[in-house]
Scaffold this active site. Structure first.
Site, mmCIF file in Angstrom:
data_model
loop_
_atom_site.group_PDB
_atom_site.id
_atom_site.type_symbol
_atom_site.label_atom_id
_atom_site.label_comp_id
_atom_site.label_asym_id
_atom_site.label_seq_id
_atom_site.Cartn_x
_atom_site.Cartn_y
_atom_site.Cartn_z
ATOM 1 N N ASP A 199 0.835 -1.188 0.000
ATOM 2 C CA ASP A 199 0.000 0.000 0.000
ATOM 3 C C ASP A 199 0.878 1.249 0.000
ATOM 4 O OD1 ASP A 199 -2.817 1.030 0.386
ATOM 5 O OD2 ASP A 199 -1.875 1.932 2.140
ATOM 6 N N GLU A 264 1.561 -0.271 -4.943
ATOM 7 C CA GLU A 264 0.576 0.738 -5.323
ATOM 8 C C GLU A 264 1.258 2.103 -5.332
ATOM 9 O OE1 GLU A 264 -3.548 2.639 -3.534
ATOM 10 O OE2 GLU A 264 -1.842 2.235 -2.244
#
Length: 541
Positions: A199, A264
């Site tokens: 993330d 990401e």
């Protein structure tokens, strides 16, 4: 041997909303394990689990309070081990979200860090003195509104948070922090995890000199509530020091066989492609990156071509990961509804497009049912930015509502209790059992097009060349040593007619009519054409 992830289709599971087995109204690991045969039957290669770690759940698990344990709302470490074993028995790899840029303010590391300025973890988070007038150290914004700095009365300093004030950012300039984070990753690799979805992978480092960001060069696309986008965020993220840590993380995963990391990249425009290139360059950094490039409103042939060609040019060593939906954005059939003949037409068209793209493919739970975005009322919201900025921002709850399994069961088979988010009639109408029973449903189409991709050397490993055609036609050639396919998609509601300059046959799933040299595509139509050599197409006026 070719790595498993290079041609993979990965199914994202949002654990809170997949299957509840305890009557809590929340999904859990046992529920995921129970429903894995449905996932395996799609023909996918693996699953990505959104966060399952210990958390106060103020940002639905993206605020970790213990990296080394499962939150009790989802189960136990034994449940996790059983899930891994069942997935592997079904031929599915398992990757999890790793939220490494920040923790919860309930994490023991932060509790110790905020206790004083001279304890062993005092420098594990980003602390800074106020400016002489008491204002924050920099002008940086939080994604969730307001300054990215929160004043702590105990230390009489500010700490950095890119998201909620309860999500303090770790200080990666401290080598002890890096070592501790790597140990948490090792813990899960040792348990048999097949990889990580990282993330906010470009948020690990901040500018050590704490320089304020300049204004953004253009703010025409900035939402009224998104102050973050009004700055050129060059000092609070995407710092050059990130590379060295990614290399340390890759060195760790390389100690294990056949593991994978996908990052990401929280960045927009050309800068996203640049970072994806940097982060995947060579063989010592990330295996893959993805951005939000295909998760927005733009639905034009030029946009899809620009994103894919931009990645190939800007990240020649990299391997892309493409998806149209995830837990952070409205579901794509609803997002692109203005271009659709019908909801199901859009679901089938976009599935067919996605499975023809090169690289790794991600699909989000419920996508295989053609699920639409759930319309939420204010009293039903749980998402912090939605609650804060309602009604200007609808938030992320609409794409996170529970899976619907059996249309005539309580809460469509998700839970015997009141679910954490509502199960509504439009979603129940797309339950798995109804789609299984239908002859021509979105679910059957997903299985067909995933199998078609898996069986095609051109789609999994072939080169890609775009054809120059006017909007709304997206067309490209995928060519391997064994097969040449031209893939053609009509991105509009209106029919189009194309003329071929050579002999071809229509193959695989399709919604088109080929009559000699004439290809007729109805609204949202699509076709895979098999042929020898090159094929040119001309759009009829």
């Amino acid at each position: 041997m070719r790595e498993w992830w290079r041609d993979a289709v990965i199914y994202q599971i949002y654990p809170r909303s997949f299957q509840d087995t305890t009557g809590s109204g929340l999904g859990d690991l046992q529920g995921i394990r129970q429903r894995l045969p449905h996932v395996a039957a799609l023909g996918v290669d693996g699953i990505w689990l959104s966060p399952i770690f210990m958390s106060p759940q103020k940002d639905m698990g993206y605020d970790v309070s213990d990296y080394l344990d499962v939150d009790p709302i989802f189960g136990t470490l034994d449940d996790f081990d059983a899930l891994i074993a069942t997935a592997h028995d079904l031929g599915l790899k398992v990757i999890t979200d790793q939220v490494l840029s920040h923790t919860s303010d309930q994490h023991p590391w932060f509790k110790e860090s905020r206790a004083s300025r001279d304890n062993p973890r005092a420098d594990w988070y980003v602390w800074a003195d106020p400016l002489p007038d008491g204002s924050p150290p920099t002008n940086w914004h939080s994604h969730f509104g307001g300054p990215a700095w929160e004043f702590d009365a105990g230390r009489r300093q500010y700490y950095l948070h890119h998201f909620l004030t309860s999500q303090p950012d770790l200080n990666y300039h401290n080598a002890d922090v890096q070592d501790a984070i790597l140990e948490t990753c090792k813990f899960w690799l040792d348990r048999g995890l097949d990889g990580f979805r990282l993330d906010t992978v470009n948020y690990y480092f901040h500018d050590a000199d704490l320089r304020s960001n300049p204004p953004a060069e253009a703010t025409s696309q900035v939402m009224a509530t998104d102050l973050y986008g009004m700055q050129s965020n060059i000092y609070n993220k995407s710092r050059p020091e990130n590379i060295a840590f990614l290399e340390r993380l890759r060195a760790l995963t390389d100690q294990y066989a056949d593991r994978m990391m996908v990052g990401e990249v929280g960045e927009g425009g050309e800068r996203a492609i640049e970072l994806m290139g940097e982060y995947t360059s060579g063989t010592g950094r990330l295996h893959m990156c993805y951005s939000f490039a295909l998760l927005g409103e733009d639905f034009t042939a030029a946009h899809f071509r620009r994103c894919i060609e931009g990645f190939r040019k800007g990240a020649p060593d990299g391997h892309p990961y493409w998806s149209f939906s995830n837990h952070d954005v409205p579901r794509h059939p609803s997002r692109w509804a203005e271009h659709a003949v019908s909801h199901d037409h859009m679901a089938r068209l976009t599935a067919s497009m996605l499975m023809a793209f090169p690289g790794t493919i991600g699909i989000y739970q419920g996508e295989e049912l053609g699920q639409e975005e759930t319309v939420m009322e204010f009293h039903e919201l749980t998402d912090p930015p939605a609650i804060r900025f309602w009604p200007a921002v609808k938030g992320r709850d609409g794409c996170r509502t529970p899976m619907t399994w059996e249309h005539d069961a309580p809460n469509a088979g998700f839970s015997t209790a009141t679910p954490w988010l509502p199960v509504k009639a439009p979603q129940i109408a797309r339950s798995v059992d109804l789609q299984e029973a239908g002859n021509d449903t979105v679910l059957h189409h997903y299985r067909e097009v995933i199998a078609w991709r898996r069986a095609s050397a051109a789609l999994t490993r072939g080169d890609m060349t775009f054809l120059d055609l006017p909007e709304p036609i997206l067309a490209f050639r995928r060519a391997s040593d064994d097969e040449v396919l031209t893939c053609v998609f009509n991105l509009s509601k209106d029919p189009v007619v194309l003329t071929l300059d050579t002999v071809a046959e229509k193959t695989g799933p399709g919604l088109a009519r080929l009559d000699g040299a004439t290809l007729e595509l109805p609204g949202n139509g699509y076709a895979y054409l098999r042929h020898d050599g090159e094929l040119s197409l001309t759009a009829d006026a």
